[in-house]
Design a protein around this motif. Structure first.
Motif, PDB file in Angstrom:
ATOM      1  N   ASP A   7       0.816  -1.209   0.000  1.00  0.00           N
ATOM      2  CA  ASP A   7       0.000   0.000   0.000  1.00  0.00           C
ATOM      3  C   ASP A   7       0.855   1.267   0.000  1.00  0.00           C
ATOM      4  OD1 ASP A   7      -2.523  -1.426   2.210  1.00  0.00           O
ATOM      5  OD2 ASP A   7      -2.251  -1.583   0.046  1.00  0.00           O
ATOM      6  N   ASP A   8       2.053   1.179   0.579  1.00  0.00           N
ATOM      7  CA  ASP A   8       2.909   2.343   0.730  1.00  0.00           C
ATOM      8  C   ASP A   8       3.754   2.649  -0.499  1.00  0.00           C
ATOM      9  OD1 ASP A   8       1.959   2.813   3.223  1.00  0.00           O
ATOM     10  OD2 ASP A   8       3.723   2.104   4.318  1.00  0.00           O
ATOM     11  N   TRP A   9       3.816   1.719  -1.445  1.00  0.00           N
ATOM     12  CA  TRP A   9       4.688   1.932  -2.601  1.00  0.00           C
ATOM     13  C   TRP A   9       4.288   3.177  -3.377  1.00  0.00           C
ATOM     14  CZ3 TRP A   9       3.764   2.205  -7.881  1.00  0.00           C
ATOM     15  CH2 TRP A   9       4.908   2.264  -8.686  1.00  0.00           C
ATOM     16  N   GLN A  10       5.279   3.938  -3.795  1.00  0.00           N
ATOM     17  CA  GLN A  10       5.069   5.119  -4.623  1.00  0.00           C
ATOM     18  C   GLN A  10       6.001   5.053  -5.824  1.00  0.00           C
ATOM     19  OE1 GLN A  10       2.761   7.524  -4.190  1.00  0.00           O
ATOM     20  NE2 GLN A  10       1.994   6.453  -2.377  1.00  0.00           N
ATOM     21  N   PRO A  11       5.580   5.563  -6.992  1.00  0.00           N
ATOM     22  CA  PRO A  11       6.472   5.557  -8.156  1.00  0.00           C
ATOM     23  C   PRO A  11       7.711   6.402  -7.904  1.00  0.00           C
ATOM     24  CG  PRO A  11       4.499   6.860  -8.585  1.00  0.00           C
ATOM     25  CD  PRO A  11       4.271   6.160  -7.283  1.00  0.00           C
ATOM     26  N   GLU A  12       8.752   6.111  -8.653  1.00  0.00           N
ATOM     27  CA  GLU A  12       9.996   6.869  -8.549  1.00  0.00           C
ATOM     28  C   GLU A  12       9.774   8.309  -9.007  1.00  0.00           C
ATOM     29  OE1 GLU A  12      13.161   4.834 -10.606  1.00  0.00           O
ATOM     30  OE2 GLU A  12      12.404   2.879  -9.972  1.00  0.00           O
ATOM     31  N   ALA A  13      10.682   9.180  -8.631  1.00  0.00           N
ATOM     32  CA  ALA A  13      10.575  10.594  -8.996  1.00  0.00           C
ATOM     33  C   ALA A  13      10.470  10.750 -10.511  1.00  0.00           C
ATOM     34  CB  ALA A  13      11.798  11.350  -8.482  1.00  0.00           C
ATOM     35  N   GLY A  14       9.461  11.490 -10.966  1.00  0.00           N
ATOM     36  CA  GLY A  14       9.254  11.719 -12.390  1.00  0.00           C
ATOM     37  C   GLY A  14       8.392  10.676 -13.073  1.00  0.00           C
ATOM     38  N   PHE A  15       8.142   9.559 -12.395  1.00  0.00           N
ATOM     39  CA  PHE A  15       7.315   8.484 -12.947  1.00  0.00           C
ATOM     40  C   PHE A  15       5.878   8.635 -12.453  1.00  0.00           C
ATOM     41  CE2 PHE A  15      11.428   6.710 -13.622  1.00  0.00           C
ATOM     42  CZ  PHE A  15      11.306   5.729 -14.592  1.00  0.00           C
TER      43      PHE A  15
END
Length: 200
Positions: A19-27
């Motif tokens: 649930d905590d996963w976030q895309p990399e910067a710029g993605f």
């Protein structure tokens, strides 16, 4: 009792991380981890036709596709394809199309001998339990039945595709635009952390 408690803690931690996963910067994420929002079925087109088919059914807010072969739960996009199904119908795509250069990253986990694919605009990159199902049986970094990362770098109509840093296809030719898609052909395939960044 201690073992049960530890197992429950590990399960809770895994769900929390999903649930905590976030895309990399710029993605930007192409899969929200909860449902199939942004994904669809499309009309079939001739393989020689560079254009992708029109959207026929969207799955916004739904956790399972209408044919029950694609589902979303706890951060995982599952592709479970039965052997009796016509494999040509086993395709799901993003509603959005991507005409600009981009970098696509995703992780997949294949059951033994599973066979799937990643559609890049329209052409399909084979995504399988590679060491058993091929076609890239010589990979050294592939981890059977564990999570592996595919990265696709698209520039000027050509894609460079890698798995855990090893080259799958150095010059994969693509049409001018199209969506990202996933295919089910055999066995269970799981995907997560599907993210894309437009680049110059």
């Amino acid at each position: 009792m201690k073992r049960i408690a530890i197992a429950s803690l590990l399960l809770a931690t895994t769900s929390l991380h999903a649930d905590d996963w976030q895309p990399e910067a710029g993605f930007k994420s192409l899969f929200n981890g909860k449902d199939l929002t942004g994904w669809c079925f499309r009309a079939k087109t001739d393989r020689k036709d560079p254009k992708i088919g029109e959207v026929t059914e969207k799955f916004d807010g739904k956790t399972t596709s209408s044919d029950n072969y694609y589902s979303a739960k706890d951060g995982v996009f599952s592709v479970n394809f039965p052997t009796e199904m016509d494999k040509l119908t086993g395709q799901i795509y993003t509603v959005e199309e991507f005409p600009k250069n981009f970098i696509l990253k995703l992780e997949f986990r294949a059951s033994v001998n599973a066979d799937s694919g990643i559609f890049i605009r329209k052409p399909q990159l084979q995504c399988r339990d590679y060491l058993v199902a091929g076609p890239y049986k010589e990979l050294k970094q592939y981890k059977p039945q564990e999570w592996n990362q595919v990265e696709v770098v698209v520039k000027d109509g050509v894609a460079r595709c890698t798995c855990n840093g090893e080259v799958l296809e150095a010059e994969f030719k693509l049409p001018e635009t199209g969506p990202i898609g996933l295919e089910g052909d055999r066995g269970l395939m799981e995907y997560r952390h599907i993210q894309l960044k437009a680049v110059e």
